[in-house]
Write an enzyme that holds these catalytic residues in place. Structure first.
Site, PDB file in Angstrom:
ATOM      1  N   ASP A 223       0.456  -1.272  -0.072  1.00  0.00           N
ATOM      2  CA  ASP A 223      -0.060   0.088  -0.403  1.00  0.00           C
ATOM      3  C   ASP A 223       0.498   1.400   0.339  1.00  0.00           C
ATOM      4  OD1 ASP A 223      -2.099   1.284   0.524  1.00  0.00           O
ATOM      5  OD2 ASP A 223      -2.778   1.652   2.139  1.00  0.00           O
ATOM      6  N   ASP A 227       1.879   3.983  -2.854  1.00  0.00           N
ATOM      7  CA  ASP A 227       1.748   5.591  -3.377  1.00  0.00           C
ATOM      8  C   ASP A 227       2.961   5.775  -3.232  1.00  0.00           C
ATOM      9  OD1 ASP A 227      -1.458   4.426  -2.797  1.00  0.00           O
ATOM     10  OD2 ASP A 227      -0.478   6.273  -0.737  1.00  0.00           O
TER      11      ASP A 227
END
Ligand code: NAI
Ligand code: MG
Length: 326
Positions: A223, A227
């Site tokens: 995650d 990003d």
């Protein structure tokens, strides 16, 4: 064979970019049956339920789901929807396109993120005023599912192998199990791997993203690191993703409902159209997927551009040009 595609536009710019992607899919003239379903803030306001049971059931039964974005109810919508398709891997490409300002224009990465466990498995407790705890779950079976997917992915897409990003030097049991299982499955399948500690990866990928290609990681690491890579390629409006399960899958742009520009008709539809191209690939329409990717890439290179990329074109203008270029 007709495929049933559930389409969930959601809130804000989800209502603008999702129909744009459906227009592109419709222009391909394939045997798709689109079924539209509600989710998000607006339906929650009306009914008290951000994810109506009917929408969940549709996603759980369809060949594929195309999801736009929702607002404040994101966690109540997207986590159960990923569960509805039994998604064990989140595919997040982060690629810088010619014609788009990027911090690292040479970036071309794909993250394969474990999508069910790690620190996101929901085992959190508040023991006292002073202390809260979290149980991190890693299973051999989920690590194996992810690794088998990764092996197929690199073989099918012509990659040399993949990198395993982890922190097994500190989290010896959990990331140790993850790392050992993924490496073992890769070896069984004759796929080459290398390893990197996830914190070091963050530095290396900023300095030189060309050192990496396909990156396999646990849930939280995937995650955060994907990003971070999004920051290298220049703009949320460009990042697609896929949540893949054994039989079903859900495709969505990485961005949210963008309330600051919603309703103006200027959202960049690229992330959602590229997500739709990933859906085509997943359903076996490789030629059509390539055509959509190429049409989007040409449009990013030559314009027209929406305001986020410095242009003044509308969502509809860009979509029309992409369709013309198919
Ligand atoms: P966001 O992704 O909606 O917007 C961040 C910034 O990027 C904004 O300035 C926005 O205008 C811009 N942007 C995003 N997508 C764009 C596009 N396609 N074209 C042009 N510009 C674009 O993230 P933010 O502002 O943190 O969250 C807004 C709402 O979205 C919140 O309610 C949040 O909960 C929700 N959200 C939903 C997600 C989902 O449905 N999967 C994911 C992330 C946030
Ligand atoms: Mg995230």
């Amino acid at each position: 064979m007709t495929h049933e595609i559930v389409v969930i536009p959601g809130d804000g710019i989800g209502q603008e970019v999702t129909p744009a992607a459906v227009d592109v899919l419709e222009a391909l003239d394939l045997e798709f049956e689109f079924v539209e379903a509600d989710a998000g803030d607006a339906v929650a306001e009306e009914t008290g339920e951000p994810l109506p049971q009917e929408t969940y059931d549709l996603a759980a039964g369809a060949d594929a789901t195309l999801f736009g974005a929702v607002g404040e109810t994101a966690a109540d919508v997207i986590l159960p929807l990923r569960e509805a398709v039994e998604s064990f891997v989140n595919i997040r490409p982060a690629k810088a396109y010619p014609g788009v300002d990027a911090l690292r224009p040479e970036t071309d990465l794909v993250f394969l993120r474990e999508n069910t466990e790690g620190v996101y498995s929901g085992h959190e407790d508040r023991l006292s005023q002073d202390v809260s705890t979290l149980t991190r779950v890693v299973t051999e079976s989920a690590s194996r599912d992810l690794a088998e997917f990764a092996c197929d992915y690199v073989a099918g897409d012509g990659h040399d192998g993949f990198t395993i990003a982890h922190k097994a030097n500190v989290m010896r049991e959990t990331d140790g199990l993850f790392r050992d299982t993924v490496a073992e499955v890769a070896e069984e399948n004759g796929v080459e791997t290398d390893e990197v500690l996830m914190d070091a990866f963050a530095t290396h990928v900023c300095l030189d993203p060309t050192q990496f290609d396909v990156v396999v990681c646990p849930n939280l690491a995937g995650d955060v690191l994907s990003d971070l890579a999004a920051g290298l390629v220049g703009g949320l409006g460009l990042l697609p993703s896929a949540n893949v399960g054994p039989e079903r899958a859900l495709f969505e742009p990485v961005h949210g409902s963008a309330p600051d520009i919603a309703g103006e008709g200027v959202a960049n539809p690229a992330a959602t159209i590229i997500s739709a191209a990933m859906m085509l690939e997943h359903l076996g329409y490789d030629d059509e997927a390539d055509a959509v990717h190429e049409a989007v890439e040409t449009t990013l290179e030559e314009g027209p551009h929406t305001p986020d990329l410095g242009g003044d074109a509308s969502t509809a203008d860009v979509t029309e040009v992409v369709i013309d270029r198919l």
